[in-house]
Write a protein that holds these residues in place. Structure first.
Motif, short mmCIF file in Angstrom:
data_model
loop_
_atom_site.label_atom_id
_atom_site.label_comp_id
_atom_site.label_asym_id
_atom_site.label_seq_id
_atom_site.Cartn_x
_atom_site.Cartn_y
_atom_site.Cartn_z
N PHE A 133 0.56 -1.47 0.26
CA PHE A 133 -0.58 0.26 -0.03
C PHE A 133 0.82 1.34 -0.35
CE2 PHE A 133 -2.77 3.97 1.98
CZ PHE A 133 -3.55 3.81 1.50
N PRO A 134 0.55 2.06 -0.42
CA PRO A 134 1.59 3.53 -1.14
C PRO A 134 0.69 4.22 -0.18
CG PRO A 134 -0.19 3.39 -3.03
CD PRO A 134 -0.08 2.15 -2.51
N LEU A 135 1.89 5.05 1.02
CA LEU A 135 1.39 6.44 1.54
C LEU A 135 1.94 7.69 0.48
CD1 LEU A 135 3.44 5.02 5.10
CD2 LEU A 135 0.98 4.20 4.03
N ASP A 136 1.04 7.93 -0.22
CA ASP A 136 0.58 9.14 -1.29
C ASP A 136 0.19 9.86 -0.10
OD1 ASP A 136 2.73 7.23 -3.03
OD2 ASP A 136 0.59 6.83 -3.96
N PHE A 137 0.72 10.60 0.07
CA PHE A 137 -0.46 11.90 1.06
C PHE A 137 0.60 12.30 1.78
CE2 PHE A 137 -1.94 7.44 2.64
CZ PHE A 137 -3.09 7.58 2.37
N SER A 138 0.37 13.45 2.39
CA SER A 138 1.53 14.75 2.30
C SER A 138 1.36 15.16 3.38
CB SER A 138 0.87 15.95 1.90
OG SER A 138 -0.32 16.30 2.04
N SER A 139 0.62 14.43 4.46
CA SER A 139 0.96 14.99 6.05
C SER A 139 1.68 13.30 6.55
CB SER A 139 -0.65 15.24 6.45
OG SER A 139 -1.50 14.19 6.42
N MET A 140 1.56 13.59 7.96
CA MET A 140 2.09 12.52 8.41
C MET A 140 0.84 11.46 8.87
SD MET A 140 4.73 10.51 9.86
CE MET A 140 6.31 11.53 10.40
N GLU A 141 0.00 13.20 9.36
CA GLU A 141 -1.25 12.40 10.20
C GLU A 141 -1.86 11.41 9.16
OE1 GLU A 141 0.76 15.50 11.96
OE2 GLU A 141 -0.10 15.52 10.19
N ALA A 142 -2.44 11.72 7.56
CA ALA A 142 -2.77 10.67 6.74
C ALA A 142 -2.75 9.63 6.75
CB ALA A 142 -3.17 11.21 5.65
N ALA A 143 -1.19 9.94 6.52
CA ALA A 143 -0.10 7.95 7.16
C ALA A 143 -0.83 7.60 7.69
CB ALA A 143 1.17 8.50 6.12
N GLN A 144 -0.39 7.86 9.27
CA GLN A 144 -0.81 7.71 10.54
C GLN A 144 -2.11 6.41 10.86
OE1 GLN A 144 -0.26 10.28 12.88
NE2 GLN A 144 2.83 9.63 12.94
N SER A 145 -2.91 7.68 10.03
CA SER A 145 -4.59 6.91 9.70
C SER A 145 -4.51 5.33 9.61
CB SER A 145 -5.81 7.66 9.44
OG SER A 145 -6.84 7.47 9.33
N HIS A 146 -4.44 5.77 7.90
CA HIS A 146 -4.12 4.64 7.36
C HIS A 146 -3.50 3.26 7.67
CE1 HIS A 146 -5.85 7.93 4.20
NE2 HIS A 146 -6.43 6.56 3.78
N ILE A 147 -1.74 3.52 8.78
CA ILE A 147 -1.53 2.36 9.01
C ILE A 147 -2.23 2.27 10.24
CG2 ILE A 147 0.55 1.83 9.21
CD1 ILE A 147 2.52 4.30 8.23
N ARG A 148 -2.72 2.58 10.82
CA ARG A 148 -3.60 2.39 12.03
C ARG A 148 -4.60 1.07 11.25
NH1 ARG A 148 -2.67 6.60 14.06
NH2 ARG A 148 -1.17 6.18 16.09
#
Length: 244
Positions: free
Chosen positions: A11-26
């Motif tokens: 899954f690519p973490l194609d986000f500009s913010s750490m918060e959005a990336a963290q949300s999808h990782i969880r």
């Protein structure tokens, strides 16, 4: 030991913010095999994003930087990548043998993948870049040429379209690791997609893809976790031979 269906998914973490990336990782931890960190997030957050993924998930880490420069520069950059301890990293396969070798020599335990031909490139793009008609009429020949060079340089494998995976496995052997982007589940196929050379998860694994990169259909779903599970089901059907 054969991977489970979910372990094929990157899954690519194609986000500009750490918060959005963290949300999808969880949401996706335990449902995908690897998280991919691309240029946008890495440029914005730097190596801290690698540590963030490692803290939140036991999934593998794929650093998709597509390094492309003179061999000495790529070698020094790859040495820094090696210090991060990621599983996979990309370089462009369109450069020199010397650059590819320099990358591999400095990568430590990180597996180096050469990008053969970007999945939004087609015959018109190849023609515009000045290649001979031999490659314009059959871009897969260019993919094979670059894959041969990558393996000779010591790369673990390549990033390629699912349309070329079976050919590469036949020509280069099963030991050539193939990572396939441009994946669209059967339930998400739409006209006008910006990826030119797309395949479904089932067809990709049937062709021999070792990993598939799938972002938008999971990321844009109302329930990303459920979408990831649907993708895993398609992969399972492909592996069992029950998918069309």
């Amino acid at each position: 030991m054969q991977k489970t269906a979910k372990e094929y998914i990157i899954f690519p973490l194609d986000f500009s913010s750490m918060e959005a990336a963290q949300s999808h990782i969880r949401q996706l931890d335990g449902r995908v095999g690897m998280f991919k960190i691309g240029l946008e997030l890495f440029i914005r957050q730097g190596p801290a994003v690698v540590e963030m993924v490692r803290k939140l998930s036991s999934a593998g880490i794929f650093l998709d930087l597509k390094l492309h420069d003179i061999s000495a520069t790529v070698g020094r950059a790859m040495a820094r990548v090696a210090e991060l301890g990621v599983d996979l990293v990309t370089i462009h396969g369109s450069s020199s043998q010397k650059m590819l070798e320099s990358a591999v020599e400095n990568a430590g335990n990180t597996k180096v993948l050469a990008v053969t031909l970007l999945t939004d490139n087609d015959a018109d793009t190849v023609r515009a870049q000045g290649f001979k008609d031999e490659y314009v009429n059959a871009p897969e020949k260019l993919v094979l040429l670059r894959a041969h060079m990558a393996l000779e340089a010591g790369c673990a494998g390549v990033v390629c379209s699912g349309q070329e995976t079976a050919m590469l496995k036949t020509q280069l052997g099963r030991q050539c690791l193939t990572v396939t982007p441009g994946i669209r589940p059967q339930w998400s196929l739409t006209p006008g997609d910006d990826q030119k050379r797309v395949v479904t998860p089932a067809k990709a694994v049937q062709a021999g893809s070792d990993y598939i990169v799938i972002g938008r259909p999971i990321r844009d779903a109302e329930d990303p976790a459920m979408a990831a599970e649907k993708v895993a089901s398609e992969i399972e059907a492909g592996l069992s031979g029950s998918a069309p």
